[in-house]
Write a protein that holds these residues in place. Structure first.
Motif, mmCIF file in Angstrom:
data_model
loop_
_atom_site.group_PDB
_atom_site.id
_atom_site.type_symbol
_atom_site.label_atom_id
_atom_site.label_comp_id
_atom_site.label_asym_id
_atom_site.label_seq_id
_atom_site.Cartn_x
_atom_site.Cartn_y
_atom_site.Cartn_z
ATOM 1 N N SER A 1 0.131 5.671 -0.506
ATOM 2 C CA SER A 1 -0.756 6.793 -0.837
ATOM 3 C C SER A 1 0.038 7.868 -1.548
ATOM 4 O O SER A 1 1.166 8.190 -1.149
ATOM 5 C CB SER A 1 -1.386 7.372 0.434
ATOM 6 O OG SER A 1 -2.189 6.403 1.082
ATOM 7 N N ALA A 2 -0.533 8.425 -2.603
ATOM 8 C CA ALA A 2 0.154 9.452 -3.389
ATOM 9 C C ALA A 2 0.431 10.693 -2.551
ATOM 10 O O ALA A 2 -0.437 11.180 -1.825
ATOM 11 C CB ALA A 2 -0.676 9.813 -4.607
ATOM 12 N N ARG A 3 1.645 11.210 -2.659
ATOM 13 C CA ARG A 3 2.055 12.404 -1.915
ATOM 14 C C ARG A 3 2.332 13.579 -2.848
ATOM 15 O O ARG A 3 2.567 14.688 -2.386
ATOM 16 C CB ARG A 3 3.320 12.093 -1.108
ATOM 17 C CG ARG A 3 3.155 10.952 -0.107
ATOM 18 C CD ARG A 3 4.510 10.427 0.355
ATOM 19 N NE ARG A 3 4.361 9.203 1.136
ATOM 20 C CZ ARG A 3 4.548 9.127 2.450
ATOM 21 N NH1 ARG A 3 4.897 10.195 3.136
ATOM 22 N NH2 ARG A 3 4.411 7.985 3.081
ATOM 23 N N LEU B 1 1.274 8.201 -7.745
ATOM 24 C CA LEU B 1 2.226 7.199 -7.263
ATOM 25 C C LEU B 1 3.407 7.056 -8.210
ATOM 26 O O LEU B 1 4.542 6.846 -7.775
ATOM 27 C CB LEU B 1 1.539 5.844 -7.073
ATOM 28 C CG LEU B 1 0.605 5.706 -5.877
ATOM 29 C CD1 LEU B 1 0.228 4.247 -5.657
ATOM 30 C CD2 LEU B 1 1.231 6.271 -4.610
ATOM 31 N N SER C 1 0.823 -1.203 0.000
ATOM 32 C CA SER C 1 0.000 0.000 0.000
ATOM 33 C C SER C 1 0.859 1.255 0.000
ATOM 34 O O SER C 1 1.892 1.320 0.681
ATOM 35 C CB SER C 1 -0.929 0.010 1.219
ATOM 36 O OG SER C 1 -1.816 -1.077 1.186
ATOM 37 N N SER D 1 0.356 9.576 -12.981
ATOM 38 C CA SER D 1 -0.311 9.301 -11.714
ATOM 39 C C SER D 1 0.531 9.784 -10.552
ATOM 40 O O SER D 1 1.759 9.917 -10.658
ATOM 41 C CB SER D 1 -0.578 7.798 -11.571
ATOM 42 O OG SER D 1 0.617 7.092 -11.255
ATOM 43 N N PRO E 1 -3.410 2.305 -8.370
ATOM 44 C CA PRO E 1 -3.952 3.548 -7.826
ATOM 45 C C PRO E 1 -3.541 3.816 -6.382
ATOM 46 O O PRO E 1 -3.376 4.964 -5.981
ATOM 47 C CB PRO E 1 -5.472 3.354 -7.940
ATOM 48 C CG PRO E 1 -5.648 2.318 -9.003
ATOM 49 C CD PRO E 1 -4.485 1.392 -8.831
ATOM 50 N N ASP E 2 -3.400 2.746 -5.585
ATOM 51 C CA ASP E 2 -3.086 2.940 -4.173
ATOM 52 C C ASP E 2 -2.127 1.891 -3.635
ATOM 53 O O ASP E 2 -2.064 1.647 -2.433
ATOM 54 C CB ASP E 2 -4.372 2.939 -3.338
ATOM 55 C CG ASP E 2 -5.225 1.697 -3.587
ATOM 56 O OD1 ASP E 2 -4.735 0.739 -4.223
ATOM 57 O OD2 ASP E 2 -6.391 1.697 -3.151
ATOM 58 N N ALA E 3 -1.360 1.267 -4.517
ATOM 59 C CA ALA E 3 -0.383 0.259 -4.111
ATOM 60 C C ALA E 3 0.587 0.013 -5.249
ATOM 61 O O ALA E 3 0.305 0.338 -6.412
ATOM 62 C CB ALA E 3 -1.074 -1.049 -3.715
ATOM 63 N N SER F 1 -5.169 -1.642 -11.919
ATOM 64 C CA SER F 1 -5.287 -2.345 -10.646
ATOM 65 C C SER F 1 -4.205 -3.411 -10.580
ATOM 66 O O SER F 1 -3.719 -3.881 -11.619
ATOM 67 C CB SER F 1 -6.667 -2.987 -10.512
ATOM 68 O OG SER F 1 -6.747 -3.780 -9.339
#
Length: 211
Positions: free
Chosen positions: A48-50, A60, A46, A58, A194-196, A143
């Motif tokens: 999260s984009a910073r 990430l 996991s 994207s 998207p989140d990993a 994904s």
């Protein structure tokens, strides 16, 4: 009479904003996650984009580039990212990394989607004396699950794991199987969801449903 304005070399996007809010802390955190992902192939980590890069890059994907690249590492952007307004300038301002158009010169490769990636054979896989002089390839995917599955085995994997990123063309797996055949040379790959993220180092053995 109009007043002349000074040309902004980063015009076309807000290149000065959207980077890490805490550069040292953020870069270290992302770097650790990347190492964890590469040490445990095919196992999503996991993240999260910073950052807030110009679209279509994207968050990430930009996070990893901001954490791993600098003025001494050349980046190849896929045609979609290279043509996008502001992406190259944003990356250059945030990291200092130069963008190259020759795939063979790249230390890092950023692909906005699997089908935007040039043939892997165009990138450097290192040499017998310096296998570490190879490119790291970042591929954004919809994904990290829900796609056609492959089986992974090798260092960092107990027995085997199933990996099924969504939207991967069968041809890419065949290229990655060929990449492993060059070991200890070869490309290291990071799939960016998207989140990993999930790592696929050159040492990983890939088995498709076709055997």
């Amino acid at each position: 009479m109009t007043t002349a304005t000074k040309t902004n070399p980063f015009s076309g996007s807000d290149a000065f904003s959207g980077g890490f809010s805490q550069p040292v802390f953020d870069a270290q955190s992302v770097f650790r996650t990347v190492l964890d992902a590469l040490s445990r192939p095919g196992q999503p980590k996991s993240l999260s984009a910073r950052t807030r890069p110009p679209k279509p890059m994207s968050g990430l994907l930009a996070d990893i580039l901001c954490a791993l690249t600098d003025q001494d590492t050349a980046v190849f952007l896929d045609p979609t990212l290279a043509k996008a307004k502001g992406v190259a300038n944003w990356l250059r301002f945030q990291t200092g990394a130069p963008c190259v158009t020759n795939p063979a010169e790249a230390d890092f490769v950023a692909a906005s989607a699997p089908d935007a990636l040039p043939p892997l054979s165009q990138f450097s896989i290192g040499t017998a004396d310096y296998p570490d002089r190879s490119a790291t390839v970042l591929i954004a995917v919809a994904s990290l699950e829900g796609g056609d599955a492959v089986t992974l085995s090798g260092p960092g994997i107990k027995d085997n794991v199933t990996f099924a990123p969504k939207g991967i063309a069968p041809g890419l797996w065949q290229q990655l199987i060929a990449n492993h055949a060059h070991y200890p040379r070869g490309l290291d790959v990071i799939f960016v969801g998207p989140d990993a993220i999930a790592g696929l180092p050159r040492s990983t053995v890939i088995t498709t449903g076709e055997g």
